[in-house]
Scaffold this active site. Structure first.
Site, PDB file in Angstrom:
ATOM      1  CG  ASP A   1      -1.603   1.215   1.570  1.00 19.77           C
ATOM      2  OD1 ASP A   1      -2.443   1.564   0.439  1.00 19.77           O
ATOM      3  OD2 ASP A   1      -1.732   1.960   2.623  1.00 19.77           O
TER       4      ASP A   1
ATOM      5  CG  ASP B   1      -1.654   7.824   0.298  1.00 23.39           C
ATOM      6  OD1 ASP B   1      -1.325   8.897   0.394  1.00 23.39           O
ATOM      7  OD2 ASP B   1      -1.972   7.144  -0.712  1.00 23.39           O
TER       8      ASP B   1
ATOM      9  CG  ASP C   1      -2.220   2.806   6.202  1.00 26.85           C
ATOM     10  OD1 ASP C   1      -2.446   2.131   4.983  1.00 26.85           O
ATOM     11  OD2 ASP C   1      -2.751   3.804   6.541  1.00 26.85           O
TER      12      ASP C   1
HETATM   13  O1  LIG Z   1      -4.349   3.094  -0.622  1.00 29.09           O
HETATM   14  P1  LIG Z   1      -3.565   3.923  -0.182  1.00 29.09           P
HETATM   15  O2  LIG Z   1      -2.313   4.119  -0.802  1.00 29.09           O
HETATM   16  O3  LIG Z   1      -3.586   3.907   1.376  1.00 29.09           O
HETATM   17  O4  LIG Z   1      -4.137   5.624  -0.396  1.00 29.09           O
HETATM   18  C1  LIG Z   1      -5.340   5.863  -0.166  1.00 29.09           C
HETATM   19  C2  LIG Z   1      -5.709   7.240  -0.161  1.00 29.09           C
HETATM   20  O5  LIG Z   1      -5.780   7.901  -1.331  1.00 29.09           O
HETATM   21  C3  LIG Z   1      -5.760   7.942   1.260  1.00 29.09           C
HETATM   22  O6  LIG Z   1      -6.248   7.246   2.306  1.00 29.09           O
HETATM   23 MG   LIG Z   2      -2.701   3.259   3.289  1.00 26.55          MG
END
Ligand SMILES: O=P(O)(O)OC[C@@H](O)CO
Ligand SMILES: [Mg+2]
Length: 245
Positions: free
Chosen positions: A28, A30, A192
């Site tokens: 992942d 973010d 996360d």
């Molecule tokens: O899938 P991720 O990389 O966590 O990104 C989601 C996002 O745009 C923020 O929560």
């Molecule tokens: Mg994330």
């Protein structure tokens, strides 16, 4: 204190019986590779304060990891803002604030060590992020070397990603883009967000969760392993080459 011999025996036992025989890794982005979730929280707190409301971690847990339009809908619905703010207005309001913040994001602890280790050992890696192309470019502009070690990146606005996490779409698309015929059971996902862990499990993959400590432990269920930091990850437990330290 355990003797060196006992330590070696314990390590050999772990290596002999890993949790899974992982061959491919999907990250992942973010809140896992890049420390960007705090930016979303900060901006959303500001917007909500205008309506005299407080942004809390149960709302955060529902929004994180989702595609922008999906998390905007959750924000409006959960905060009872229907009639006051549309999801589109919410996205527009947060956009300039986020754009100013994203380029300053830093890598989370243990990220570089793990990625360099997996790369040095020839383990194929990909990124699967709910972020769309434009935000991805802003977030990664100062982390190009790290992302160049990925075999590919799948983003939330990819045509193959029909629904955001917890749908398995994004992880299955990431798996299919590796070379060869890769099985979900051989893929390890690092996440996360609760929705991200659910997406990985829905894809039939293993999931290591590295949650923010403010996320209630009730959101940890579903993950195969929960770590405080990527620094605590032990590749050998997953059938991956061990660190040499
Ligand atoms: O899938 P991720 O990389 O966590 O990104 C989601 C996002 O745009 C923020 O929560
Ligand atoms: Mg994330």
């Amino acid at each position: 204190m355990a003797s060196a011999g006992a330590d070696e025996a314990a390590a050999a036992a772990v290596a002999a019986q890993p949790r899974a025989a992982i061959s491919h890794v999907i990250f992942d982005m973010d809140g896992l590779l890049l420390d960007t979730e705090g930016f979303y929280t900060e901006v959303q707190e500001k917007i909500l304060a205008r309506y005299g409301k407080v942004f809390d971690w149960s709302l955060k847990a529902k929004m994180m990891g989702k595609k922008a339009a999906e998390s905007a809908r959750i924000f409006v619905d959960e905060c009872g803002l229907d009639g006051l703010l549309t999801p589109e207005q919410f996205l527009e309001e947060r956009e300039s604030m986020l754009q100013a913040l994203f380029p300053s994001c830093t890598k989370l602890p243990g990220v570089l060590r793990l990625i360099h280790h997996l790369h040095a050992n020839g383990i194929p890696m990909a990124v699967a992020t709910g972020s769309h192309k434009r935000h991805f470019a802003l977030k990664t502009q100062n982390h190009q070397v790290m992302f160049s070690l990925m075999h590919h990146v799948v983003m939330g606005d990819d045509p193959e990603v029909k629904a955001g996490k917890p749908s398995p779409d994004i992880f299955l698309a990431a798996m299919r883009r590796f070379e060869g015929n890769v099985e979900p059971s051989k893929c390890l996902v690092f996440e996360d967000a609760p929705s991200g862990v659910a997406a990985a499990k829905n894809a039939g993959m293993s999931a290591v969760m590295v949650p923010d400590p403010r996320l209630d432990v009730s959101y940890h269920k579903g993950a195969d392993q929960v770590l405080c930091s990527l620094l605590d990850f032990k590749p050998i437990e997953w059938g991956l080459p061990p660190f040499n330290e």
